[in-house]
Every structure is written in C-alpha cells, then in structure tokens.
Design a protein around this motif. Structure first.
Motif, PDB file in Angstrom:
ATOM      1  N   THR A 181       0.662  -0.552   0.197  1.00  0.00           N
ATOM      2  CA  THR A 181       0.322   0.195  -0.008  1.00  0.00           C
ATOM      3  C   THR A 181       0.557   1.247  -0.548  1.00  0.00           C
ATOM      4  OG1 THR A 181      -1.804   0.606   1.217  1.00  0.00           O
ATOM      5  CG2 THR A 181      -0.059  -0.500   2.723  1.00  0.00           C
ATOM      6  N   GLU A 182       0.660   2.491  -0.980  1.00  0.00           N
ATOM      7  CA  GLU A 182       1.828   3.265  -0.825  1.00  0.00           C
ATOM      8  C   GLU A 182       0.896   4.937  -0.807  1.00  0.00           C
ATOM      9  OE1 GLU A 182       5.425   1.832  -3.873  1.00  0.00           O
ATOM     10  OE2 GLU A 182       3.761   3.137  -4.516  1.00  0.00           O
ATOM     11  N   ILE A 183       1.707   5.216  -0.281  1.00  0.00           N
ATOM     12  CA  ILE A 183       0.800   7.037   0.002  1.00  0.00           C
ATOM     13  C   ILE A 183       1.724   7.636  -0.597  1.00  0.00           C
ATOM     14  CG2 ILE A 183       0.924   8.723   2.215  1.00  0.00           C
ATOM     15  CD1 ILE A 183       1.120   6.617   3.693  1.00  0.00           C
ATOM     16  N   ILE A 207       2.982  13.108  -5.562  1.00  0.00           N
ATOM     17  CA  ILE A 207       4.613  12.070  -6.043  1.00  0.00           C
ATOM     18  C   ILE A 207       3.958  11.214  -4.193  1.00  0.00           C
ATOM     19  CG2 ILE A 207       7.340  12.462  -4.730  1.00  0.00           C
ATOM     20  CD1 ILE A 207       7.501  14.310  -6.609  1.00  0.00           C
ATOM     21  N   GLU A 208       4.805  10.179  -5.197  1.00  0.00           N
ATOM     22  CA  GLU A 208       4.950   8.924  -3.965  1.00  0.00           C
ATOM     23  C   GLU A 208       5.863   8.588  -2.579  1.00  0.00           C
ATOM     24  OE1 GLU A 208       5.768   4.939  -5.708  1.00  0.00           O
ATOM     25  OE2 GLU A 208       6.706   4.485  -3.992  1.00  0.00           O
ATOM     26  N   ILE A 209       5.622   8.515  -1.972  1.00  0.00           N
ATOM     27  CA  ILE A 209       6.399   9.514  -0.348  1.00  0.00           C
ATOM     28  C   ILE A 209       6.712   7.422   0.280  1.00  0.00           C
ATOM     29  CG2 ILE A 209       6.003  11.443  -0.053  1.00  0.00           C
ATOM     30  CD1 ILE A 209       4.302  11.428   1.903  1.00  0.00           C
ATOM     31  N   TRP A 210       5.275   7.452   0.146  1.00  0.00           N
ATOM     32  CA  TRP A 210       5.758   5.475   1.390  1.00  0.00           C
ATOM     33  C   TRP A 210       5.265   4.377   0.371  1.00  0.00           C
ATOM     34  CZ3 TRP A 210       5.761   7.397   7.437  1.00  0.00           C
ATOM     35  CH2 TRP A 210       6.234   6.116   7.741  1.00  0.00           C
ATOM     36  N   ASN A 211       5.963   3.412   0.729  1.00  0.00           N
ATOM     37  CA  ASN A 211       5.698   2.275   0.341  1.00  0.00           C
ATOM     38  C   ASN A 211       5.543   1.010   1.456  1.00  0.00           C
ATOM     39  OD1 ASN A 211       5.196  -0.498  -0.668  1.00  0.00           O
ATOM     40  ND2 ASN A 211       6.501  -0.370  -2.599  1.00  0.00           N
ATOM     41  N   VAL A 212       4.358   0.608   1.881  1.00  0.00           N
ATOM     42  CA  VAL A 212       4.688   0.079   3.219  1.00  0.00           C
ATOM     43  C   VAL A 212       4.834  -1.346   2.703  1.00  0.00           C
ATOM     44  CG1 VAL A 212       2.991  -0.781   5.465  1.00  0.00           C
ATOM     45  CG2 VAL A 212       3.089   1.375   4.033  1.00  0.00           C
TER      46      VAL A 212
HETATM   47 MG    MG Z   1       6.727   2.696  -4.615  1.00  0.00          MG
END
Ligand code: MG
Ligand code: ATP
Ligand code: MG
Ligand code: MG
Length: 470
Positions: A181-183, A207-212
């Motif tokens: 899941t990405e933020i 902009i994608e900041i965090w990938n969980v």
């Molecule tokens: Mg990513």
C-alpha cells in the motif's frame, strides 16, 4: 513546519524507536552476502534472510535510514535523474520493519501517525493506493483510519511502463515480495500530473512518498510464490521526498542538501544559473559515486565498477557542458561529507581516498571526452532526418573514446535523438568474438585490459543481460 533533512531522519528513527523498534545502522551499498543484487536498493536488503526465516535477530521490530543506489539491475533510475523531480541514483530510504511481529493494521497506523501527527502533514493532501485485491488493507484505510474512499485507489501489478504504479513489491526477480500500500502527496494542481492509476500518473504532481509492503512470499527462480514462514512488514520512504514536502518545495533538488551541493558545483564550474539541469545531475551523481567508493567499489570495466565508471563519466560530461575547464568533480566530496555528516562516517574516514579515485578517473576520461564529443557532433550534422545514432558510431565512441553507451544516449537525448542499441550490441558481440579468438592463442587480452580487481558480482544470468546495462 520546516524541518531540515537531518531533523527528519532523526524524527523518523525516534518515532519508531518509541514504538519498540531497534534502531539499526545503514548497511553498505555493496550487498556482500547477496550475489543477486547489484547495489543495495532498499532498506529491506540487509534483512532479507530475516524475512526468509534463515537469520534470527534479538529484535522483531527494526528501523533504519538506509543508503540506496538505483542505477542498474531491477530498480534503475539513472535515466530519470535530471528529468523528474523525485528520482536520484543515490537516496536514503527510511524504513520500519516487522519480522513476524505486527502486520497490516499497525503498519498502516504507524505510517499514517508519523505523517499526520509527528510531521503534521495535512490529510487532504494525502492519497493512498492498495493492491487491487487487498480488501483488508482497503478496509483498514477506509474504516479504521478514516481516509475518504475517493482518496483510496486500487492498483494491480504493472508489467509495463518503468515508473507507473505497481502495488506488488519485489526486491529482485527472486526473494521476498508481497502486496503493498503506498502513500502519495499532492503537490497541487499547478504541477502537471494525475493520481496513481490515471493516464497522467507519470507527472510529478502526485509524488509517491512511502511504500508499505506486506511481505508474504519468497519468489523462486521459476516464478513460484512460496509463503514466508511469518507474514512481515517492510516499509520505505524516500527521505529526500519527504524533505521536499517539509521544506515547502516541489522538487527533491530544491531541498537543503541538494541546494548546498548545487551551489558548490556552480561555484566550482563557474556558472550562475542554479536551475541548470546539469547541476542537478552532478549533485545527484556525486552522492552515488562518493558513497559507492567509500563502500569499496572502484571504477572498472565490469559489473559494479562499470556502473560507477558510467556515473562518473556522465557527471564529468555534464561539468564540461557547463563550462568546467579543469578537473572538478572530486572537489564536491568535502561539501557532501559536511552536508551528510550524520550518516557519512565511512565517507569522512576515507575522504582523501575517495577524492583521489574521482580525480584520477576524471583526468583519464577528459583526455578523450572532447574528441569524442567532436566526433558525435559531426555524426549529428550528417544524420539528416535520421533519429538514431548508428550502432557502429556508438561502439566507436565506447571503444576509442571511453563513452559508455548510456552517456552517448544522454548527450543526444535533448535533441530528440536516440541510439541504435541493437546495432551497438552487434558490434560488442563482434569485439567479444575477436577477443575470444585472441585468447585461444594463449593470451586473454580482455583479462590483461582489466584495470582493477573486480568486486565480485554474479547476479546476471547471462552475458547479454550484463551488457544490456552498458
Ligand atoms: Mg513504490
Ligand atoms: P517511483 O514509483 O517514484 O519510481 P518506486 O515505487 O520505484 O518509486 P519503491 O521501490 O516503492 O519506489 O521505494 C520506496 C520509496 O523510496 C518510494 O516510495 C520513494 O519515496 C523512495 N524512492 C524510490 N526510488 C527513489 C529514487 N530513485 N530516488 C529517491 N527516492 C526514491
Ligand atoms: Mg521507481
Ligand atoms: Mg512507484
């Protein structure tokens, strides 16, 4: 709330430390124990065997600020540098990890808590994606965290465009992987781009900041997904991307560390236009090159060393483009060490050695660079309507003038011209055949030409795969 890059790094580690995570140092950029990997490309690399169940640690939660290089192999952002607001060859990945401890609920709540409480980011600027079929993650975001459903996007595995969204994360072709899941952060409608999953997602507005990542499988060489012993969590947030947000700027290249490096580079090469794209490329490349050398990689003609050499040569070329009259690249090392002193222990300890390697490498290359560029200009003038530099020219530039093929591509890219990659490979094959013939007479000229002792890297399946990165 303005925060410096080092303040954000500290705040992140402290937040997770207070949630029971062990603070672990960044590992080297050279993944010594993992022949499948070119360079460390994510925070989870040093924990790969812990996820796989083969290595046990005294802790089940960890947090790191991991230095990463993405300039080859599965994750390669070299061609993005200078063209997007968010990609570097070298960056720091902030991460928190659960080894069979917490799973989706806590992972999501920690990430949201850090962003909206610790950093106080406005919730209405955030958007999340979940793996297409992951209803559990969807419900946690919608029902437990309370994210409005028009700000939750379901995304599948993307097998296409290089930087289009993909919510199934994998370290490489084999190894730990799982749905994620990405933020994303919305920088505002004055910037071109659309939300993930839309046709304009490659823009830099969202902009994608965090990938969980919910680590659940170990992908085998034949593609089989073997479940991991215990479901785990691996997350990664780009420090420079979150810095841009906290510093109220859009591009990573406008944050404190990059501005300092860009100013220094401008001063050294003697230019005043701080927005020049070449300055961004140089500021990016000094980070990867200096940290790679500090971690033991030496420029060479193969494997990791050749990736390093290619990056150095690109930087040197951009310096010449800006008007550098003398050897300049190594002069940025001191500024870099000062800017990143909290995490540059190895670099500071070896500063003079790193400078020396960069200086020698540049001195060698500038001897042929200008002549190679002149040849390329002649070829460009003769091209007519053709949109490609012929393969034999790309090869000559490589063989005689030391131009890696990607450097030639970089030189002509802004004029809308490409290179004949396949034709270049044909010439490379011919050269290999010639070398083989020579070696059958008892002398291996290729071996003799090797300049340095190579860092072992056996990750490519075939020679052709290796030359593709040339
Ligand atoms: Mg990513
Ligand atoms: P993008 O889609 O923007 O290329 P990614 O999906 O390839 O990013 P991940 O593999 O999910 O990135 O890595 C985790 C995080 O690391 C990203 O969310 C981003 O914040 C950061 N990151 C990834 N690649 C880079 C890069 N080349 N430069 C700076 N930060 C990066
Ligand atoms: Mg990417
Ligand atoms: Mg992405």
């Amino acid at each position: 709330m303005y925060m410096s890059t080092s303040e954000i790094r500290r705040a992140f580690l402290e937040y997770f430390r207070s949630q029971g995570h062990q603070v672990v140092s960044s590992s080297s950029l050279v993944p010594h124990n993992d022949p499948t990997l070119l360079f460390t490309n994510a925070g989870m690399n040093q924990f790969k065997d812990v996820f796989l169940g083969g290595d046990k640690r005294a802790y089940s939660r960890a947090t790191t600020a991991q230095r990463c290089v993405r300039a080859g192999g599965k994750h390669n952002d070299l061609e993005n540098v200078g063209y997007t607001a968010r990609h570097h060859t070298f960056f720091e990945m902030l991460g928190n990890f659960s080894f069979g401890d917490y799973f989706k609920h806590d992972a999501i709540k920690f990430a949201w808590g850090f962003l909206t409480e610790a950093l106080q980011l406005p919730k209405e600027r955030l958007l999340v994606t979940v793996y297409a079929t992951d209803d559990e993650a969807y419900d946690i975001w919608a029902k437990e965290v309370g994210v409005p459903t028009d700000r939750i996007v379901r995304i599948g595995d993307n097998k296409g465009a290089p930087y289009a969204s993909d919510n199934f994360w994998a370290m490489g072709d084999t190894g730990p992987c799982g749905p994620c899941t990405e933020i994303f952060y919305d920088h505002g409608d004055h910037i071109w781009g659309g939300p993930p999953g839309s046709a304009e997602e490659d823009g830099d507005r969202f902009i994608e900041i965090w990938n969980v990542v919910f680590m659940q499988f170990n992908r085998q060489a034949d593609g089989t997904m073997e479940p991991l012993p215990r479901p785990s969590v691996d997350t990664g947030m780009g420090l420079e991307r979150i810095s841009a947000i906290m510093q109220g700027v859009h591009s990573n290249y406008e944050i404190d560390i990059f501005q300092a490096l860009i100013k220094k580079a401008a001063e050294i090469v003697g230019t005043t236009d701080l927005s020049n794209q070449s300055l961004r490329v140089i500021a990016d490349h000094i980070r990867s090159c200096a940290f790679l050398i500090a971690d033991g990689v030496m420029p060479s003609n193969e494997g990791r060393g050749y990736v390093l050499r290619r990056i150095i040569r690109r930087a040197v070329r951009h310096g010449r483009k800006l008007g550098a009259k003398e050897v300049f690249f190594y002069k940025l090392v001191a500024e870099l060490a000062a800017q990143m002193k909290d995490v540059a222990e190895e670099l500071i300890a070896q500063q003079s050695q790193v400078e020396r390697v960069l200086r020698i490498e540049e001195e060698q290359f500038v001897r042929t660079l200008d002549r190679g560029l002149l040849l390329l200009e002649d070829v460009l003038n003769e091209l007519g309507d053709a949109k490609e530099i012929p393969g034999d020219v790309v090869f000559k530039l490589y063989d005689t003038y030391g131009f890696p093929a990607d450097l030639t591509a970089d030189v002509v890219r802004d004029r809308g011209i490409g290179i004949d990659e396949a034709g270049f490979q044909v010439e490379m094959e011919k050269q290999r055949a010639r070398a083989k013939e020579a070696s059958s007479f008892g002398v291996n000229y290729n071996e003799m030409l090797k300049l340095d002792v190579e860092t072992p890297f056996i990750g490519y399946k075939s020679l052709s795969e290796q030359t593709r990165i040339l």
